[in-house]
Enzyme design. Structure first.
Site, short mmCIF file in Angstrom:
data_model
loop_
_atom_site.label_atom_id
_atom_site.label_comp_id
_atom_site.label_asym_id
_atom_site.label_seq_id
_atom_site.Cartn_x
_atom_site.Cartn_y
_atom_site.Cartn_z
N ALA A 1 30.30 -34.93 -27.00
CA ALA A 1 31.35 -35.83 -26.53
C ALA A 1 31.93 -35.27 -25.24
O ALA A 1 31.65 -34.13 -24.87
CB ALA A 1 32.46 -35.96 -27.57
N LYS A 2 32.72 -36.06 -24.57
CA LYS A 2 33.48 -35.57 -23.41
C LYS A 2 34.64 -36.51 -23.21
O LYS A 2 34.56 -37.70 -23.54
CB LYS A 2 32.61 -35.56 -22.14
CG LYS A 2 33.14 -34.63 -21.07
CD LYS A 2 32.77 -33.20 -21.36
CE LYS A 2 33.30 -32.24 -20.33
NZ LYS A 2 32.72 -30.89 -20.50
N GLY A 3 35.72 -35.97 -22.66
CA GLY A 3 36.87 -36.81 -22.37
C GLY A 3 37.44 -36.46 -21.01
O GLY A 3 37.15 -35.40 -20.46
N VAL B 1 34.20 -40.25 -24.61
CA VAL B 1 32.86 -40.77 -24.90
C VAL B 1 32.22 -39.87 -25.95
O VAL B 1 32.12 -38.66 -25.76
CB VAL B 1 31.99 -40.80 -23.62
CG1 VAL B 1 30.55 -41.19 -23.96
CG2 VAL B 1 32.56 -41.79 -22.60
#
Ligand code: NAD
Length: 425
Positions: free
Chosen positions: A114-116, A69
């Site tokens: 962001a992050k994943g 995201v």
């Protein structure tokens, strides 16, 4: 005592995404920004969900779901960790990505958030299996990754090796080596000195400042640390080195407690051999969650989100809470802590050391010029303490909690960048 803004009246604890959006709502209201701006910032700019099939070492096939995201990249490339954990879900990743945007803006590093994550328990898979998962996940994300688009880093369940695989997969796909597509990579591949321990060092810089702000001298203070991974373990070590007595630590398997203070180097040696703090001979066993309620000056939650809630907040006896983890405190718990005069140093400030040194790693990589460990540490300390001063001053000036002050300052910076860039088309 400071006040928090319009936190929900109900005691019900919210999900991480609801928490993140409630914090944003308060900031938008405080700043007098529009409903449209709230909607823009409450939703991610770009999201990708991918299927990650794995051929196991024994020939079986398994499928995992992964997400990335990118909440916002108005101030620069999106930046944030990749988490391997069985509880990863899209809404959680959305919340973590939004907090990354605020963290980067608050610390004024030129990144968005962001992050994943991949929904997998890495403990159940071999290194070769994790390599295949990482390479497949990365290759699915390649269209949206890149040093000018989105730069992953380690988070729960991932490490320098994961970043090396991601960097290699991306580099093979584009046809040349691109070290700056990730941060938190091994030193030999262009990582920065001091990156590995940077989040923990940053946590301890603000923890010592927070203790002093409450009239507590480190050498006479006590602490408990939840989580003994990349963040918690370093936090315990640097607190110990600063003469704070660390009385208890925990990991997912249990907790250990010594009222006279744990021998942290001996505990680290025990963890290196056994993989857990449990059964450390220099301490008594403790119920894992009871650690949060110990009578200590400083509590450092450094495991995962949602551990301090309306259920246990009234039993927390620490005077200062410094959030090593992202989102460990619910807004209902925040309200209780404010009533009980417990100072909470919020995640977007407290654990920003990792993204600061990630930024330093990116800068050094772009210049192909490497700083010494001392230079990295000094610059980290200056940035952390500068932000601590700015946030505490803003909170005092406007009679806000540190979390509200930090979020408002960050949202204001992101909103300014939106205004200056204008809206396309
Ligand atoms: P990690 O996987 O290295 O370590 C997590 C630790 O928490 C492990 O010791 C695990 O056993 C423990 N744990 C899990 N559940 C627990 C429970 N219920 N009680 C006690 N301990 C428990 O992860 P990490 O990188 O140290 O990240 C921890 C937190 O810090 C996460 O919220 C992460 O998003 C945040 N964070 C990490 C970084 C970073 O640079 N790694 C930066 C900023 C924020």
């Amino acid at each position: 005592m400071t006040t928090t803004l319009h936190l929900p009246e109900a005691d019900a604890d919210l999900t991480p995404l609801e928490e993140a959006r409630a914090q944003l709502r308060d900031a938008i209201d405080f700043l007098g920004l529009s409903e449209g701006k709230y909607e823009m910032l409450a939703h991610a700019r770009r999201e990708m969900t991918v299927a990650v099939p794995l051929r196991r070492d024994n020939g079986d096939l398994e499928l995992f779901i992964g997400h990335r995201v990118q909440h916002n990249f108005t101030r620069g490339p999106a930046k944030g960790g990749v988490r391997y954990d069985p509880n990863v879900d899209l809404d959680e990743v959305r919340a973590l990505a939004m907090w990354m945007t605020w963290k980067c803006a608050l610390l004024d590093v030129p990144y968005g958030g962001a992050k994943g994550g991949v929904r997998i328990d890495p403990r159940n898979y071999s290194q070769t299996e994790l390599e295949r998962v990482t390479r497949r996940y990365t290759s699915e994300l390649i269209p949206i990754l890149g040093p000018e688009k989105d730069i992953p880093a380690p988070d729960m369940g991932t490490d320098e090796q994961t970043m090396a695989w991601m960097m290699d997969t991306y580099s093979v796909a584009v046809g040349h080596t691109v070290p700056s597509v990730v941060t938190g990579k091994p030193i030999s591949l262009g990582g920065s000195l001091g990156r590995r321990e940077s989040t923990s060092r940053g946590v301890v810089h603000v923890a010592l400042a927070a203790l002093e702000s409450r009239g507590l001298r480190p050498a006479h203070s006590t602490a408990a640390v939840q989580g003994f991974g990349k963040v918690g373990r370093g936090a315990a070590r640097f607190l110990d080195e600063a003469d704070v007595a660390v009385l208890a630590v925990s990991d997912m398997y249990g907790a250990v407690h010594n009222p006279a203070g744990l021998d942290i180097p001996a505990l680290e040696a025990h963890v290196d051999v056994t993989g857990s703090v449990v059964d450390f001979s220099g301490a008594e066993p403790l119920d894992r969650d009871a650690l949060l309620e110990l009578d200590v000056d400083l509590l450092v939650p450094a495991a995962h989100e949602g551990v301090l809630t309306s259920d246990n907040a009234n039993r927390v006896r620490a005077k200062v809470i410094v959030e090593g983890a992202n989102g460990p405190t619910s807004s209902a718990a925040d309200r209780i802590f404010a009533e009980n005069d417990i100072l909470v140093v919020p995640d977007i400030l407290a654990n920003a050391g990792g993204v600061i040194v990630s930024y330093f790693e990116w800068v050094q990589g772009n210049q192909s010029y490497w700083w010494t460990a001392d230079e990295v540490e000094e610059r980290l300390r200056t940035r952390m303490l500068g932000s601590w001063k700015d946030v505490t001053a803003y909170a005092r000036e406007h009679d806000l909690s540190l979390r509200s002050a930090a979020t408002i300052m960050a949202v204001e910076r992101v909103a300014l960048a939106h205004r200056q860039r204008g809206l396309y088309p």
